[in-house]
Design a protein around this motif. Structure first.
Motif, PDB file in Angstrom:
ATOM      1  N   GLU A   1       0.826  -1.213   0.000  1.00  0.00           N
ATOM      2  CA  GLU A   1       0.000   0.000   0.000  1.00  0.00           C
ATOM      3  C   GLU A   1       0.858   1.260   0.000  1.00  0.00           C
ATOM      4  OE1 GLU A   1      -3.306   0.947  -0.151  1.00  0.00           O
ATOM      5  OE2 GLU A   1      -3.507  -1.104  -0.841  1.00  0.00           O
TER       6      GLU A   1
ATOM      7  N   PRO B   1       0.764   6.521   4.092  1.00  0.00           N
ATOM      8  CA  PRO B   1      -0.203   7.594   4.337  1.00  0.00           C
ATOM      9  C   PRO B   1       0.473   8.961   4.247  1.00  0.00           C
ATOM     10  CG  PRO B   1       0.391   6.516   6.383  1.00  0.00           C
ATOM     11  CD  PRO B   1       1.059   5.743   5.281  1.00  0.00           C
ATOM     12  N   THR B   2      -0.311   9.959   3.868  1.00  0.00           N
ATOM     13  CA  THR B   2       0.224  11.313   3.882  1.00  0.00           C
ATOM     14  C   THR B   2       0.365  11.742   5.332  1.00  0.00           C
ATOM     15  OG1 THR B   2      -2.004  12.189   3.644  1.00  0.00           O
ATOM     16  CG2 THR B   2      -0.719  11.962   1.638  1.00  0.00           C
ATOM     17  N   ARG B   3       1.112  12.796   5.550  1.00  0.00           N
ATOM     18  CA  ARG B   3       1.406  13.199   6.929  1.00  0.00           C
ATOM     19  C   ARG B   3       0.158  13.774   7.608  1.00  0.00           C
ATOM     20  NH1 ARG B   3       5.748  15.138   3.949  1.00  0.00           N
ATOM     21  NH2 ARG B   3       4.969  17.228   4.130  1.00  0.00           N
TER      22      ARG B   3
ATOM     23  N   GLY C   1      -3.665  14.282   5.663  1.00  0.00           N
ATOM     24  CA  GLY C   1      -4.381  13.166   5.057  1.00  0.00           C
ATOM     25  C   GLY C   1      -4.855  13.510   3.663  1.00  0.00           C
TER      26      GLY C   1
ATOM     27  N   ARG D   1      -4.749  11.060  -2.378  1.00  0.00           N
ATOM     28  CA  ARG D   1      -3.771  10.753  -3.419  1.00  0.00           C
ATOM     29  C   ARG D   1      -4.475  10.104  -4.588  1.00  0.00           C
ATOM     30  NH1 ARG D   1       1.214   8.163  -0.054  1.00  0.00           N
ATOM     31  NH2 ARG D   1       2.257  10.124   0.257  1.00  0.00           N
TER      32      ARG D   1
ATOM     33  N   LYS E   1      -3.999   6.998  -6.722  1.00  0.00           N
ATOM     34  CA  LYS E   1      -3.157   5.816  -6.612  1.00  0.00           C
ATOM     35  C   LYS E   1      -3.750   4.689  -7.427  1.00  0.00           C
ATOM     36  CE  LYS E   1      -5.013   4.253  -2.203  1.00  0.00           C
ATOM     37  NZ  LYS E   1      -4.700   3.881  -0.847  1.00  0.00           N
TER      38      LYS E   1
ATOM     39  N   TYR F   1       1.613   6.090  -6.949  1.00  0.00           N
ATOM     40  CA  TYR F   1       0.781   7.150  -6.379  1.00  0.00           C
ATOM     41  C   TYR F   1       1.346   8.532  -6.704  1.00  0.00           C
ATOM     42  CZ  TYR F   1       4.348   6.779  -2.740  1.00  0.00           C
ATOM     43  OH  TYR F   1       5.544   6.732  -2.067  1.00  0.00           O
TER      44      TYR F   1
ATOM     45  N   ASP G   1       0.626  14.484  -2.188  1.00  0.00           N
ATOM     46  CA  ASP G   1       0.983  14.384  -0.776  1.00  0.00           C
ATOM     47  C   ASP G   1       0.495  15.650  -0.098  1.00  0.00           C
ATOM     48  OD1 ASP G   1       2.826  16.334  -1.560  1.00  0.00           O
ATOM     49  OD2 ASP G   1       4.542  14.993  -1.449  1.00  0.00           O
ATOM     50  N   ASP G   2       0.991  15.927   1.086  1.00  0.00           N
ATOM     51  CA  ASP G   2       0.534  17.113   1.815  1.00  0.00           C
ATOM     52  C   ASP G   2       0.896  18.409   1.093  1.00  0.00           C
ATOM     53  OD1 ASP G   2      -0.611  15.636   3.815  1.00  0.00           O
ATOM     54  OD2 ASP G   2       1.191  15.614   5.048  1.00  0.00           O
TER      55      ASP G   2
END
Length: 143
Positions: free
Chosen positions: A37, A40-42, A45, A48, A50, A66, A69-70
Motif C-alpha cells: 500500500e 499515508p500522507t502526513r 491526510g 492521493r 493511486k 501514487y 501528498d501534503d
C-alpha cells in the motif's frame, strides 16, 4: 518477479514525471511507487491518486503507484480538472450572493499525467512480468 515489477513501476513513474506539469516541481516529486500500500500522507491526510497494479491480492508483490501528498494535494485536480466554482468560504455550486463575495473561479482543464502513462505501459509491464514468471517456472522444472 519483484525485479520485473520494480522495473515496470519505475518505467511508468518516469513517464508520469515527464508528463506532469511543472510549476514548482512539488507534483513531480510526489509521484512514486512502493510495494504494498501507498504510505499515508502526513498531517492533512491529503487524498492521493493511486493505482495498485500487476499482482492482485498479495501485498508483498503488488506495486502501488501514487501521486500527491501534503504539499502537492492538488494532484487530482490537475489530472481530472475542476468545474467552475466559487472561491467564497461555504458557498455551494449554484450561483448565489455568497459566491459573489469571494470571487468566481472559471475551473481548470484536465492535464492528465497519471493514468495515461499507466494505461499506455500496463500491457508491456504485465507481459514482462509474465515472461519472467514463465522463465522462472521453466528453470524450477528443469532442476
Amino acid at each position: 518477479m519483484r525485479k520485473d515489477i520494480a522495473k515496470g513501476a519505475d518505467e511508468i513513474v518516469a513517464m508520469q514525471r515527464a508528463l506532469a506539469p511543472v510549476e514548482d516541481g512539488d507534483l513531480k516529486r510526489s509521484i512514486s511507487w512502493t510495494f504494498g500500500e501507498a504510505p499515508p500522507t502526513r498531517a492533512t491526510g491529503a487524498p492521493r491518486i493511486k493505482r495498485s497494479t500487476f499482482v492482485p491480492g498479495d501485498n508483498d508483490i503488488r506495486a502501488t503507484i501514487y501521486a500527491g501528498d501534503d504539499v502537492a494535494f492538488y494532484a487530482r485536480w490537475v489530472e481530472f480538472g475542476t468545474a467552475p466554482h466559487s472561491l467564497a468560504k461555504g458557498a455551494d455550486r449554484t450561483r448565489n450572493k455568497l459566491q459573489d463575495v469571494g470571487g468566481w473561479h472559471p475551473g481548470a482543464r484536465p492535464r492528465p499525467f497519471f493514468f495515461t502513462p499507466y494505461r499506455t505501459l500496463k500491457k508491456r509491464v504485465v507481459s514482462r512480468i509474465s515472461r519472467g514468471i514463465r522463465k522462472a517456472a521453466r528453470k524450477v522444472a528443469r532442476s
